[in-house]
Write a protein that holds these residues in place. Structure first.
Motif, PDB file in Angstrom:
ATOM      1  N   GLY A   9       0.817  -1.201   0.000  1.00 19.93           N
ATOM      2  CA  GLY A   9       0.000   0.000   0.000  1.00 19.93           C
ATOM      3  C   GLY A   9       0.852   1.252   0.000  1.00 19.93           C
ATOM      4  O   GLY A   9       2.075   1.194   0.151  1.00 19.93           O
ATOM      5  N   GLY A  10       0.203   2.391  -0.180  1.00 20.87           N
ATOM      6  CA  GLY A  10       0.933   3.656  -0.179  1.00 20.87           C
ATOM      7  C   GLY A  10       0.104   4.767  -0.754  1.00 20.87           C
ATOM      8  O   GLY A  10      -1.119   4.641  -0.911  1.00 20.87           O
ATOM      9  N   ARG A  19       0.710  -2.395  -6.528  1.00 22.98           N
ATOM     10  CA  ARG A  19       0.578  -3.851  -6.488  1.00 22.98           C
ATOM     11  C   ARG A  19       0.621  -4.295  -5.037  1.00 22.98           C
ATOM     12  O   ARG A  19       1.620  -4.100  -4.350  1.00 22.98           O
ATOM     13  N   LEU A  20      -0.489  -4.865  -4.598  1.00 22.17           N
ATOM     14  CA  LEU A  20      -0.582  -5.369  -3.230  1.00 22.17           C
ATOM     15  C   LEU A  20      -0.248  -6.852  -3.197  1.00 22.17           C
ATOM     16  O   LEU A  20      -0.490  -7.578  -4.163  1.00 22.17           O
ATOM     17  N   ALA A  21       0.284  -7.285  -2.064  1.00 26.50           N
ATOM     18  CA  ALA A  21       0.569  -8.696  -1.850  1.00 26.50           C
ATOM     19  C   ALA A  21      -0.054  -9.144  -0.544  1.00 26.50           C
ATOM     20  O   ALA A  21      -0.198  -8.356   0.396  1.00 26.50           O
ATOM     21  N   VAL A  92      -8.516   1.038   3.281  1.00 21.45           N
ATOM     22  CA  VAL A  92      -7.633  -0.001   3.833  1.00 21.45           C
ATOM     23  C   VAL A  92      -7.995  -1.300   3.134  1.00 21.45           C
ATOM     24  O   VAL A  92      -9.156  -1.722   3.165  1.00 21.45           O
ATOM     25  N   TYR A  93      -6.986  -1.913   2.509  1.00 25.17           N
ATOM     26  CA  TYR A  93      -7.194  -3.155   1.766  1.00 25.17           C
ATOM     27  C   TYR A  93      -6.716  -4.326   2.617  1.00 25.17           C
ATOM     28  O   TYR A  93      -5.590  -4.319   3.127  1.00 25.17           O
ATOM     29  N   SER A  94      -7.577  -5.327   2.739  1.00 29.28           N
ATOM     30  CA  SER A  94      -7.218  -6.493   3.531  1.00 29.28           C
ATOM     31  C   SER A  94      -7.527  -7.767   2.746  1.00 29.28           C
ATOM     32  O   SER A  94      -8.340  -7.751   1.818  1.00 29.28           O
ATOM     33  N   THR A 109      -3.618  -3.010   4.592  1.00 29.80           N
ATOM     34  CA  THR A 109      -2.613  -2.046   4.150  1.00 29.80           C
ATOM     35  C   THR A 109      -3.345  -0.842   3.564  1.00 29.80           C
ATOM     36  O   THR A 109      -4.332  -0.994   2.843  1.00 29.80           O
ATOM     37  N   GLN A 110      -2.864   0.369   3.895  1.00 30.92           N
ATOM     38  CA  GLN A 110      -3.550   1.588   3.497  1.00 30.92           C
ATOM     39  C   GLN A 110      -3.181   1.982   2.065  1.00 30.92           C
ATOM     40  O   GLN A 110      -1.995   2.008   1.704  1.00 30.92           O
TER      41      GLN A 110
END
Length: 115
Positions: A9-10, A19-21, A92-94, A109-110
């Protein structure tokens, strides 16, 4: 207790990409389905995408065509490629994964998208 960990995140400008992991240190786990959720400020958490261990994918309309979900070679890892980001994607992605009836979550992650 199995814990999933999100990263990537960012802060990004509108039109940009992130790209989120989502992964776990429990490398022996093969999640049947892994999912991405997000929660914007003042809103309920919403489901946005999922992928099965057979690579079947599903997207909510709000992200279809812009986001791509994928699994790593290790079946305990999932990615979310987010392109053409919009300010309304700020949240916020979870992630979540299940093995049979056992469900596991990450802390999130934000993601902030500026206009």
């Amino acid at each position: 207790q199995v814990q999933l960990v999100e990263s990537g995140g960012g802060l990004v400008r509108a039109g940009g990409s992130l790209r989120l992991a989502c992964t776990t240190s429990e490398t022996h786990l093969n999640f049947e389905v892994m999912r991405w959720y997000r929660q914007a400020p003042g809103k309920r958490r919403e489901f946005i995408a999922s992928i099965t261990n057979q690579d079947s994918k599903y997207y909510e309309d709000s992200v279809k065509g812009r986001f791509t979900v994928s699994r790593g070679d290790a079946k305990n890892t999932m990615f979310l490629q987010m392109d053409s980001l919009k300010p309304e994607d700020t949240a916020v992605y979870s992630c979540n994964g299940n093995v049979n009836s056992a469900y596991f979550w990450g802390q999130g992650t934000q993601v902030i998208v500026s206009s």
